[in-house]
Design a protein around this motif. Structure first.
Motif, mmCIF file in Angstrom:
data_model
loop_
_atom_site.group_PDB
_atom_site.id
_atom_site.type_symbol
_atom_site.label_atom_id
_atom_site.label_comp_id
_atom_site.label_asym_id
_atom_site.label_seq_id
_atom_site.Cartn_x
_atom_site.Cartn_y
_atom_site.Cartn_z
ATOM 1 N N LEU A 40 45.424 30.753 42.119
ATOM 2 C CA LEU A 40 45.326 32.094 42.682
ATOM 3 C C LEU A 40 43.975 32.248 43.363
ATOM 4 N N GLU A 41 43.918 33.101 44.376
ATOM 5 C CA GLU A 41 42.656 33.371 45.057
ATOM 6 C C GLU A 41 42.506 34.864 45.255
ATOM 7 N N ASN A 42 41.298 35.347 44.988
ATOM 8 C CA ASN A 42 40.958 36.720 45.338
ATOM 9 C C ASN A 42 39.639 36.685 46.106
ATOM 10 N N GLU A 43 39.047 37.831 46.350
ATOM 11 C CA GLU A 43 37.835 37.886 47.174
ATOM 12 C C GLU A 43 36.653 37.150 46.550
ATOM 13 N N LYS A 131 31.723 35.134 50.073
ATOM 14 C CA LYS A 131 32.399 36.389 49.723
ATOM 15 C C LYS A 131 32.398 37.323 50.920
#
Length: 141
Positions: A40-43, A131
């Motif tokens: 999974l990837e988020n910010e 980021k």
């Protein structure tokens, strides 16, 4: 011309026959398989979830070398049962190794691993420069 064919009948059909039947029944359980993995990837980070029930956190070896993350396990079990004059020994060896090439945006010094309820979780934080940044208003002079 006649062909001579020997009809082989086992001397101990009940002993060896049962042994072979038991082996064929059990053998598929020992085939090698790899645990399921979610990425999974988020910010702020990447997360890896690896389903590996029945293991302990001490069974895992997690390494990072030159932007390659490697997760591996080795588990050896041996049981011995003695009844009268007969002894039965069983050996079980299971292992797997998974490697992931990490993007250069991952801060490898801050990777954190946990093992909860049969799931190995890894959090791979992104470097600050990777980021997303908030938009900044630039004033005109």
């Amino acid at each position: 011309m006649a062909t001579l064919v020997r009809n082989f009948a086992p001397v101990f059909p009940t002993v060896f026959g049962n042994l072979l039947n038991d082996f064929e029944r059990v053998a598929p359980a020992y085939q090698q398989s790899f645990p399921a993995v979610n990425v999974l990837e988020n910010e702020n980070a990447f997360k890896i979830e690896l389903a590996a029930p029945g293991l302990k956190k001490e069974d895992f070896k997690v390494n990072v070398h030159e932007n390659t993350l490697t997760i591996s396990t080795e588990k050896k079990e041996e049981t011995e049962e003695t009844v009268g004059k007969y002894t039965r020994k069983e050996f079980n060896f299971s292992s797997f190794k998974r490697s992931f090439t990490l993007p250069k945006t991952v801060d490898t010094d801050k990777i954190v691993a946990t093992y909860i309820d049969g799931v190995l979780g890894l959090e791979l934080p992104k470097k600050e420069e990777a980021k997303p940044k908030e938009p900044r208003l630039i004033e005109i002079a």
